[in-house]
Design an enzyme around this catalytic site. Structure first.
Site, PDB file in Angstrom:
ATOM      1  CD  GLU A 425      50.215  -0.472  49.411  1.00  0.00           C
ATOM      2  OE1 GLU A 425      49.434  -1.017  50.208  1.00  0.00           O
ATOM      3  OE2 GLU A 425      50.410   0.750  49.391  1.00  0.00           O
TER       4      GLU A 425
HETATM    5  C1  LIG Z   1      42.890  -8.465  47.801  1.00  0.00           C
HETATM    6  C2  LIG Z   1      42.878  -6.990  47.971  1.00  0.00           C
HETATM    7  C3  LIG Z   1      43.414  -6.436  49.114  1.00  0.00           C
HETATM    8  C4  LIG Z   1      43.397  -5.068  49.305  1.00  0.00           C
HETATM    9  N1  LIG Z   1      43.880  -4.540  50.472  1.00  0.00           N
HETATM   10  C5  LIG Z   1      43.699  -3.211  50.725  1.00  0.00           C
HETATM   11  C6  LIG Z   1      44.003  -2.660  52.011  1.00  0.00           C
HETATM   12  O1  LIG Z   1      44.515  -3.349  52.897  1.00  0.00           O
HETATM   13  N2  LIG Z   1      43.731  -1.358  52.234  1.00  0.00           N
HETATM   14  C7  LIG Z   1      43.181  -0.552  51.281  1.00  0.00           C
HETATM   15  O2  LIG Z   1      42.959   0.618  51.554  1.00  0.00           O
HETATM   16  N3  LIG Z   1      42.886  -1.025  50.053  1.00  0.00           N
HETATM   17  C8  LIG Z   1      43.127  -2.348  49.757  1.00  0.00           C
HETATM   18  N4  LIG Z   1      42.793  -2.866  48.524  1.00  0.00           N
HETATM   19  C9  LIG Z   1      42.267  -1.969  47.519  1.00  0.00           C
HETATM   20  C10 LIG Z   1      43.251  -1.704  46.407  1.00  0.00           C
HETATM   21  O3  LIG Z   1      44.313  -0.907  46.870  1.00  0.00           O
HETATM   22  C11 LIG Z   1      42.486  -1.088  45.237  1.00  0.00           C
HETATM   23  O4  LIG Z   1      41.708  -2.127  44.679  1.00  0.00           O
HETATM   24  C12 LIG Z   1      43.384  -0.487  44.193  1.00  0.00           C
HETATM   25  O5  LIG Z   1      44.045   0.651  44.705  1.00  0.00           O
HETATM   26  C13 LIG Z   1      42.641  -0.083  42.923  1.00  0.00           C
HETATM   27  O6  LIG Z   1      41.497   0.641  43.199  1.00  0.00           O
HETATM   28  P1  LIG Z   1      40.109   0.178  42.549  1.00  0.00           P
HETATM   29  O7  LIG Z   1      39.937  -1.268  42.850  1.00  0.00           O
HETATM   30  O8  LIG Z   1      39.047   1.091  42.969  1.00  0.00           O
HETATM   31  O9  LIG Z   1      40.349   0.292  41.006  1.00  0.00           O
HETATM   32  P2  LIG Z   1      40.152   1.614  40.130  1.00  0.00           P
HETATM   33  O10 LIG Z   1      40.811   2.756  40.782  1.00  0.00           O
HETATM   34  O11 LIG Z   1      38.715   1.730  39.776  1.00  0.00           O
HETATM   35  O12 LIG Z   1      40.988   1.231  38.831  1.00  0.00           O
HETATM   36  C14 LIG Z   1      40.460   0.458  37.751  1.00  0.00           C
HETATM   37  C15 LIG Z   1      41.463   0.519  36.601  1.00  0.00           C
HETATM   38  O13 LIG Z   1      41.615   1.873  36.177  1.00  0.00           O
HETATM   39  C16 LIG Z   1      42.961   2.274  36.251  1.00  0.00           C
HETATM   40  N5  LIG Z   1      43.046   3.673  36.707  1.00  0.00           N
HETATM   41  C17 LIG Z   1      42.323   4.281  37.672  1.00  0.00           C
HETATM   42  N6  LIG Z   1      42.718   5.555  37.815  1.00  0.00           N
HETATM   43  C18 LIG Z   1      43.731   5.747  36.963  1.00  0.00           C
HETATM   44  C19 LIG Z   1      44.567   6.854  36.655  1.00  0.00           C
HETATM   45  N7  LIG Z   1      44.465   8.023  37.293  1.00  0.00           N
HETATM   46  N8  LIG Z   1      45.515   6.691  35.709  1.00  0.00           N
HETATM   47  C20 LIG Z   1      45.640   5.519  35.066  1.00  0.00           C
HETATM   48  N9  LIG Z   1      44.883   4.445  35.318  1.00  0.00           N
HETATM   49  C21 LIG Z   1      43.930   4.550  36.257  1.00  0.00           C
HETATM   50  C22 LIG Z   1      43.622   1.333  37.237  1.00  0.00           C
HETATM   51  O14 LIG Z   1      45.003   1.197  37.005  1.00  0.00           O
HETATM   52  C23 LIG Z   1      42.858   0.040  36.989  1.00  0.00           C
HETATM   53  O15 LIG Z   1      43.419  -0.662  35.927  1.00  0.00           O
HETATM   54  C24 LIG Z   1      42.856  -4.232  48.307  1.00  0.00           C
HETATM   55  C25 LIG Z   1      42.337  -4.790  47.140  1.00  0.00           C
HETATM   56  C26 LIG Z   1      42.332  -6.148  46.968  1.00  0.00           C
HETATM   57  C27 LIG Z   1      41.742  -6.708  45.716  1.00  0.00           C
END
Ligand SMILES: Cc1cc2nc3c(=O)[nH]c(=O)nc-3n(C[C@H](O)[C@H](O)[C@H](O)COP(=O)(O)OP(=O)(O)OC[C@H]3O[C@@H](n4cnc5c(N)ncnc54)[C@H](O)[C@@H]3O)c2cc1C
Length: 583
Positions: A425
């Site tokens: 989220e």
């Molecule tokens: C159990 C679970 C349930 C989920 N449920 C849903 C769902 O129902 N629907 C859905 O759409 N998604 C869902 N997600 C996805 C979730 O919202 C994403 O995992 C999350 O938004 C982070 O994206 P990412 O995993 O690609 O991490 P990344 O975006 O790759 O981030 C990796 C790290 O880099 C940092 N980072 C990235 N960009 C920036 C920036 N611009 N500024 C500062 N820091 C940054 C992040 O804070 C993080 O620490 C779920 C994930 C999990 C694990």
């Protein structure tokens, strides 16, 4: 392991801290208490016993169908039949239209009892709210009554392998097909994206109309039913939506997190084309608040388990007590420290979450200044309450000693379940960037200044009281407030010339803003508890405890404010100094 709904604190905060009775919401406190009591019973008796079952027996993907954990489908049927999904829904579409404050309190109970289960209605309610706001009349009449009731559920489908925090990278594509669209693409991590608990699922999908601009400006929101719905509302054939895989997770095992593929699926646009991110933000804002509330629920569960363990586990003779017997660890000062810190942080986070929910009610009532305050509070609730859930669950493990590291105790599940809350989220890093760039700098600090003004008023209230237990709160609130004001001014002034330094300070700034806001709410709680005690109303033991948790928060947490200010102002250089190759 049981869960007792924290009804006393919820009722106290709703009544005395966030002012439910002061707003014209069509419900009185007697009714609120009655709803909470019934919900507490359902949470404790139906949902809580399934928490461990779901952890041990996660859903399975069987030939495209997701079979949920034992007991979940029946519990969900009872949840829907009891009308619990419909509490916050629009009355025009079968909802109860209960205030957001009360709906948030209920969300805490479901999550405290069983966070994996609670994610399903949490997302469906957000989908329903979005459709109520942006859907066409036709969509509202066909889909909304089912989403409000909960007999259909509404997963939120944003994330793709290359598009997590950066939704602008989404590739799912919609091609026009008459009045509708054909959607093609794949999503990962979709919570309750497929399951057997409801007759139909209505996916809320962020995608891009073929040929639309790159980046977030080209995104649109689509509604994609798992089963097509005829104009008469009768369910038709299966849509081209498939669950390919369930992800294996650290925690929240009972919540199926699905990889979904859309293969030319029938899709309908929700809201205006290319306005998908703005439309989705209404769903995300509600969900962010709800995930913060989820953190509070989880923290309450962890606190209860740790407290119960500390009462039972006998170990050593605590120093300074007039007894030769070994006593439960609850009597050791260091265990007290852990329990009190957990409890005061938990109560503060609950007050923060309910203050945001109250602001959401005030927005609906058209109160001036409420939208900006709500926008400011949402990242604080989401990040502070979920970081708190992880920290409190970790402390709860520590209180268990070695038994905490052993799965059978159950407390390890709390920690595993909590760990994703700061991630999904919008990661807490993204919340912090949102707070600084959008909520602080963009309006030149106007919303923050209004908050600081309100904190000042409460500080004045404290200093005017003769009671020592109130006056003792004033210095930490004054110091914290001043640190927040100085840090805010510095960030606003520094951002245009050095945005990277400001963003390097965003997370400590979020924590500073959250603890000062929490300190303010705990001071308001203490003022109310003191007034109730003076009037000989209410449960004196509960009220005295509230004065003590407010003091604990001020003396142990709020005092971090000046340290955080120093980190914010001076810490950026070292964070950014190494060149990328040196890592
Ligand atoms: C159990 C679970 C349930 C989920 N449920 C849903 C769902 O129902 N629907 C859905 O759409 N998604 C869902 N997600 C996805 C979730 O919202 C994403 O995992 C999350 O938004 C982070 O994206 P990412 O995993 O690609 O991490 P990344 O975006 O790759 O981030 C990796 C790290 O880099 C940092 N980072 C990235 N960009 C920036 C920036 N611009 N500024 C500062 N820091 C940054 C992040 O804070 C993080 O620490 C779920 C994930 C999990 C694990």
């Amino acid at each position: 392991v049981t869960y007792q709904a924290p009804l006393d604190d919820l009722v106290f905060v709703l009544r005395h801290v966030v002012g439910l009775p002061d707003l014209d919401l069509g419900i009185d406190m007697d009714e609120v208490e009655q709803v909470l009591r019934e919900a507490g019973r359902f949470a404790g008796e139906v949902l809580a016993p399934l928490n461990r079952v779901g952890d041990l027996e996660p859903p399975l993907l069987d030939n495209g169908v997701v079979r949920t954990s034992p007991g979940f489908a029946d519990a969900y049927r009872r949840f829907v039949a009891g009308g619990w999904n419909a509490v916050s829904g629009d009355p025009e579409h079968g909802g109860n239209g209960l205030p957001d404050m009360l709906a948030s309190a209920l969300t805490e109970l479901w999550n405290g009892a069983n966070a994996a289960f609670a994610l399903c209605p949490l997302l469906t309610q957000s989908a329903a709210a979005t459709l109520a706001r942006y859907g066409s009349e036709r969509q509202k009449s066909l889909y909304l009554p089912h989403l409000v009731a909960g007999d259909w559920t509404g997963p939120m489908c944003l994330t793709e392998p290359q598009a997590g925090s950066d939704l602008g990278a989404i590739r799912t594509t919609a091609r026009p097909d008459g009045e509708y669209f054909r959607l093609t693409g794949g999503k990962i991590f979709i919570t309750w994206g497929e399951h057997d608990m409801a007759e139909n699922l209505v996916h809320m999908v962020l995608g891009r109309i073929a040929g639309a601009a790159d980046g977030s400006a080209g995104l649109s929101l689509f509604l994609v039913p798992k089963h097509r719905v005829g104009e008469d509302g009768v369910l038709g054939g299966a849509n081209a939506v498939r669950c390919l895989r369930l992800e294996h997770k650290l925690g929240l095992h009972a919540s199926p997190t699905a990889e979904i593929t859309y293969d030319g699926a029938h899709a309908e646009l929700v809201g205006a084309p290319h306005r998908g991110l703005a439309t989705m933000f209404s769903m995300m804002n509600q969900a962010r608040l709800a995930i913060g509330v989820q953190g509070v629920g989880l923290a309450e569960r962890a606190y209860q388990q740790a407290r119960d363990y500390a009462r039972l586990r006998v170990q050593g003779r605590p120093v300074g007590l007039a007894t030769d017997e070994s006593l439960p660890i609850l009597h050791h000062p260091d265990v007290r420290r852990m329990l009190m810190l957990a409890r005061s942080r938990l109560e503060a986070a609950r007050a923060l979450a309910l203050e945001a929910a109250a602001m959401s009610d005030r927005v609906r009532l058209g109160e001036e200044g409420a939208p900006a305050r709500l926008d400011l509070l949402i990242p604080l609730v989401k990040a502070y309450a979920t970081d708190g859930a992880v920290e409190i669950a970790s402390t709860a493990i520590q209180i268990h000693g070695g038994a905490g590291f052993i799965e059978e105790t159950g407390i390890a599940q709390c920690y595993r379940d909590a760990r994703v809350m700061p991630i999904y989220e919008g990661t807490n890093g993204i919340q912090a960037a949102d707070l600084v760039a959008r909520k602080l700098v963009r309006d030149g600090g106007a919303a923050m200044t209004a908050l600081l003004r309100d904190i000042n008023r409460t500080h004045a209230d404290l200093t005017e009281r003769a009671a020592a237990e109130l006056r003792v709160l004033a210095p930490a609130l004054r110091t914290g407030r001043a640190a927040l004001e100085r840090a805010s001014t510095w960030l606003i002034a520094t951002y245009p010339g050095d945005p990277r330094r400001v963003l390097a300070a965003a997370s400590p700034y979020l924590r500073l803003a959250a603890i000062v806001t929490c300190g303010w709410l705990m001071a308001r709680a203490a003022l109310a508890a003191h007034a109730e005690l003076a009037a000989a109303r209410g449960d004196a033991r509960f009220l005295r405890a509230k004065l003590i948790t407010a003091r604990c928060f001020a003396e142990h947490v709020l005092v971090e404010a000046e340290m955080l200010e120093s980190v914010i102002r001076n810490g950026g250089t070292s964070l950014l100094a190494l060149d990328a190759e040196s890592f």
